[in-house]
Design a protein around this motif. Structure first.
Motif, PDB file in Angstrom:
ATOM      1  N   ALA A  88       0.863  -1.079  -0.023  1.00 38.85           N
ATOM      2  CA  ALA A  88      -0.051  -0.049  -0.015  1.00 38.85           C
ATOM      3  C   ALA A  88       0.951   1.371  -0.134  1.00 38.85           C
ATOM      4  O   ALA A  88       2.054   1.215   0.358  1.00 38.85           O
ATOM      5  CB  ALA A  88      -0.883   0.015   1.127  1.00 38.85           C
ATOM      6  N   LYS A  89       0.134   2.262  -0.583  1.00 34.04           N
ATOM      7  CA  LYS A  89       0.876   3.608  -0.328  1.00 34.04           C
ATOM      8  C   LYS A  89       0.213   4.389   0.567  1.00 34.04           C
ATOM      9  O   LYS A  89      -1.156   4.777   0.494  1.00 34.04           O
ATOM     10  CB  LYS A  89       1.028   4.043  -1.770  1.00 34.04           C
ATOM     11  N   ASP A 110      -4.022   8.546   4.685  1.00 35.16           N
ATOM     12  CA  ASP A 110      -4.612   8.004   3.392  1.00 35.16           C
ATOM     13  C   ASP A 110      -4.024   6.681   2.885  1.00 35.16           C
ATOM     14  O   ASP A 110      -2.505   7.025   2.776  1.00 35.16           O
ATOM     15  CB  ASP A 110      -4.875   9.015   2.347  1.00 35.16           C
ATOM     16  N   GLU A 112      -3.594   3.830   0.016  1.00 40.34           N
ATOM     17  CA  GLU A 112      -3.940   3.415  -1.299  1.00 40.34           C
ATOM     18  C   GLU A 112      -3.522   2.055  -1.487  1.00 40.34           C
ATOM     19  O   GLU A 112      -2.106   1.787  -1.445  1.00 40.34           O
ATOM     20  CB  GLU A 112      -3.273   4.462  -2.445  1.00 40.34           C
ATOM     21  N   THR A 113      -4.298   1.217  -1.450  1.00 40.02           N
ATOM     22  CA  THR A 113      -3.549  -0.140  -1.926  1.00 40.02           C
ATOM     23  C   THR A 113      -3.004  -0.339  -3.173  1.00 40.02           C
ATOM     24  O   THR A 113      -3.582   0.050  -4.057  1.00 40.02           O
ATOM     25  CB  THR A 113      -4.832  -1.274  -1.485  1.00 40.02           C
ATOM     26  N   LEU A 114      -2.172  -1.114  -3.229  1.00 41.56           N
ATOM     27  CA  LEU A 114      -1.434  -1.342  -4.628  1.00 41.56           C
ATOM     28  C   LEU A 114      -1.766  -2.782  -5.082  1.00 41.56           C
ATOM     29  O   LEU A 114      -2.176  -3.704  -3.969  1.00 41.56           O
ATOM     30  CB  LEU A 114       0.091  -1.080  -4.173  1.00 41.56           C
ATOM     31  N   ARG A 139      -4.564   1.773   9.337  1.00 40.02           N
ATOM     32  CA  ARG A 139      -5.717   2.866   9.346  1.00 40.02           C
ATOM     33  C   ARG A 139      -5.774   3.490  10.655  1.00 40.02           C
ATOM     34  O   ARG A 139      -6.194   4.545  10.661  1.00 40.02           O
ATOM     35  CB  ARG A 139      -6.866   2.442   8.491  1.00 40.02           C
TER      36      ARG A 139
END
Length: 213
Positions: A88-89, A110, A112-114, A139
């Motif tokens: 994830a980012k 935040d 962002e799944t990769l 999270r």
């Protein structure tokens, strides 16, 4: 009796100290209100921090358990190889808010799944569960950091404010009051002596101006 300030008992010093004492009392009242606000905020935030910490412990416990299950299913070497690729980012946005001059953080995390670095047939479902559990745990990091730092800063400022309030209330204000009372007594005594002296002078003048004078 409180210790007095080292000043000469003059009327100028009396007026100056009375003015300073008034300003000190105003400062004491402001700090006392600040202490009350910080106490309420700390109490509220401490309750939130306990809930977030408890949730974080449960999330990380589940994540560690999931990764252990994945290790047993696919083996440690395979798990290490897959773990080298980022899953994830994560970006963190930090803003600030202020309560009674105390700067407190507001964190927005935040994630962002990769794309997964492996095919569906290359691994067991336990690895997917572990991946999801760690994303859930990540999270919570923003809320955990935010509440922890907030509680620490509020507690630090509350201790500092309480020390100042105590110093003003128990040391500085009594010292000023004792000094003002002392100077007032000295000046009143001088005034009485001057009145007595003036009466004596007047009597002497009246005697010298008598019928035989």
């Amino acid at each position: 009796m409180a210790e007095r300030l080292d000043v000469s008992p003059t009327r100028g010093n009396l007026l100056r100290l009375q003015d300073q004492l008034e300003q000190i009392r105003k400062g004491h009242d402001l700090l006392d209100r600040k202490r009350e606000v910080l106490t309420r905020e700390l109490f509220d935030m401490f309750s939130d921090a306990e809930l977030v910490e408890q949730e974080a412990r449960e999330r990380f416990r589940a994540a560690y358990q999931a990764i252990q299950e994945a290790r047993m299913d696919i083996g440690l070497d395979r798990l290490r190889w897959i773990s080298l690729a980022p899953g994830a980012k994560i970006s963190v946005n930090v803003r600030n808010r202020s309560i009674m001059g105390v700067v407190l953080p507001l964190l927005e995390v935040d994630i962002e799944t990769l794309p997964i670095p492996y095919g569906p047939g290359d691994t067991d479902a336990s690895l997917d569960r572990a991946r999801q559990q760690w994303l859930h745990a990540a999270r919570l990091l923003g809320r955990l950091a935010e509440t922890t730092v907030t509680v620490w800063r509020l507690a630090t400022e509350l201790r500092r404010t309480q020390r100042t309030v105590n110093a003003l209330q128990k040391i500085k204000i009594p010292r000023y009051k004792a000094t003002i009372e002392y100077i007032s007594d000295v000046l009143e005594e001088k005034e009485r002596e001057e009145v007595v002296h003036a009466k004596k002078v007047k009597h002497l003048q009246e005697d010298s101006d008598g019928p035989d004078g």
